[in-house]
Each structure stands twice: as structure tokens, then as C-alpha cells.
Design a protein around this motif. Structure first.
Motif, mmCIF file in Angstrom:
data_model
loop_
_atom_site.group_PDB
_atom_site.id
_atom_site.type_symbol
_atom_site.label_atom_id
_atom_site.label_comp_id
_atom_site.label_asym_id
_atom_site.label_seq_id
_atom_site.Cartn_x
_atom_site.Cartn_y
_atom_site.Cartn_z
ATOM 1 N N MET A 15 0.884 30.330 -35.791
ATOM 2 C CA MET A 15 1.871 30.861 -34.849
ATOM 3 C C MET A 15 2.773 29.747 -34.351
ATOM 4 S SD MET A 15 -0.154 33.554 -32.503
ATOM 5 C CE MET A 15 -0.598 35.153 -33.123
ATOM 6 N N GLU A 16 4.063 30.059 -34.264
ATOM 7 C CA GLU A 16 5.001 29.072 -33.740
ATOM 8 C C GLU A 16 5.016 29.152 -32.232
ATOM 9 O OE1 GLU A 16 8.549 27.879 -35.818
ATOM 10 O OE2 GLU A 16 8.293 29.675 -37.056
ATOM 11 N N ARG A 17 4.936 27.998 -31.619
ATOM 12 C CA ARG A 17 4.883 27.878 -30.165
ATOM 13 C C ARG A 17 6.280 27.556 -29.634
ATOM 14 N NH1 ARG A 17 -0.050 30.212 -29.411
ATOM 15 N NH2 ARG A 17 -1.371 29.525 -31.119
ATOM 16 N N LEU A 24 -1.613 22.097 -30.299
ATOM 17 C CA LEU A 24 -2.560 23.153 -29.960
ATOM 18 C C LEU A 24 -3.801 22.639 -29.226
ATOM 19 C CD1 LEU A 24 -3.066 26.159 -30.050
ATOM 20 C CD2 LEU A 24 -4.139 25.848 -32.279
ATOM 21 N N LEU A 46 8.805 35.334 -26.171
ATOM 22 C CA LEU A 46 7.424 34.842 -26.106
ATOM 23 C C LEU A 46 6.432 35.934 -25.722
ATOM 24 C CD1 LEU A 46 7.939 31.508 -24.108
ATOM 25 C CD2 LEU A 46 7.654 31.760 -26.574
ATOM 26 N N ASP A 49 -0.934 34.927 -27.248
ATOM 27 C CA ASP A 49 -1.787 35.328 -28.367
ATOM 28 C C ASP A 49 -3.172 35.728 -27.861
ATOM 29 O OD1 ASP A 49 -3.211 32.952 -27.909
ATOM 30 O OD2 ASP A 49 -2.428 31.933 -29.681
ATOM 31 N N TYR A 55 3.338 32.076 -27.734
ATOM 32 C CA TYR A 55 3.850 31.954 -29.100
ATOM 33 C C TYR A 55 5.130 32.769 -29.210
ATOM 34 C CZ TYR A 55 2.329 36.674 -30.350
ATOM 35 O OH TYR A 55 2.176 38.046 -30.403
ATOM 36 N N LYS A 59 11.527 33.913 -32.666
ATOM 37 C CA LYS A 59 12.025 32.534 -32.543
ATOM 38 C C LYS A 59 13.544 32.472 -32.600
ATOM 39 C CE LYS A 59 11.609 27.902 -34.416
ATOM 40 N NZ LYS A 59 11.000 27.036 -35.403
#
Length: 102
Positions: A15-17, A24, A46, A49, A55, A59
Motif C-alpha cells: 500500500m502506498e502511504r 512502515l 486517504l 488499512d 494509505y 494517490k
């Protein structure tokens, strides 16, 4: 499933933060899963999760405004150069609105 602190290891590594999110292993230590970063995002980019970590759900929608980092009092999301500029612009725009309304 294992746990680390209050977080389960259901955190998806792929997952992209958000911009400025700590790596992480450190995000897990700092994030309290309060959801303030999700609530403040003006473009709803956002979510949290399964482990309660922020996450991207979109995006491409992220404007790098810096509000998520600004509201994160625990240091899980930090300002980057780009989001610091975005936050400064947000604050200028807010000031401009106050002048217009006055």
C-alpha cells in the motif's frame, strides 16, 4: 497474524502511504490510528488499512497540501519540502479568505 504494539500485521506492505509517512516499521511505532489524517484530507485520498495505518485510496487526487502531516501530532507523517510548500499555500489561502470576508 502477529501484532506490534496496538497494530496488527495486516498492514499491507504494497500500500502506498501519504507523502512524508515514515517507513512502515516506524509508522507502526508512531501512528495511533486516530484517523485525523484521513479526516483532514480535502480530496478524500486517504483511508486507514486493517492495521489502522494511513494509505492512499486515490494517490492521483493528492494535492500534497501537507494537512495530513500538519495534523499528525505523533510524528507518523512528516512534512516534506513539497508538502511544506503546499501547507504554506493552504495557510495563505485561508488568510486571503479571512481578508475577503472581513
Amino acid at each position: 497474524m502477529s501484532t506490534y504494539g496496538s497494530h496488527s500485521w495486516q498492514a499491507d506492505l504494497a500500500m502506498e502511504r501519504p507523502p512524508g509517512a515514515l517507513p512502515l516499521v516506524h509508522l507502526i511505532e508512531k501512528c495511533t490510528s486516530c484517523g485525523d489524517c484521513v479526516a483532514v484530507c480535502p480530496v478524500y485520498a486517504l483511508l486507514l488499512d486493517g492495521a489502522g495505518l494511513p494509505y492512499f485510496v486515490d494517490k492521483a487526487a493528492c494535492t500534497k497540501c501537507g494537512l495530513c502531516a500538519d495534523i499528525c501530532i505523533h510524528g507518523g507523517i512528516l512534512l516534506t519540502e513539497e508538502t511544506a510548500r503546499g501547507l504554506a499555500a493552504q495557510k495563505r489561502n485561508a488568510s486571503d479568505l479571512k481578508v475577503i470576508r472581513a
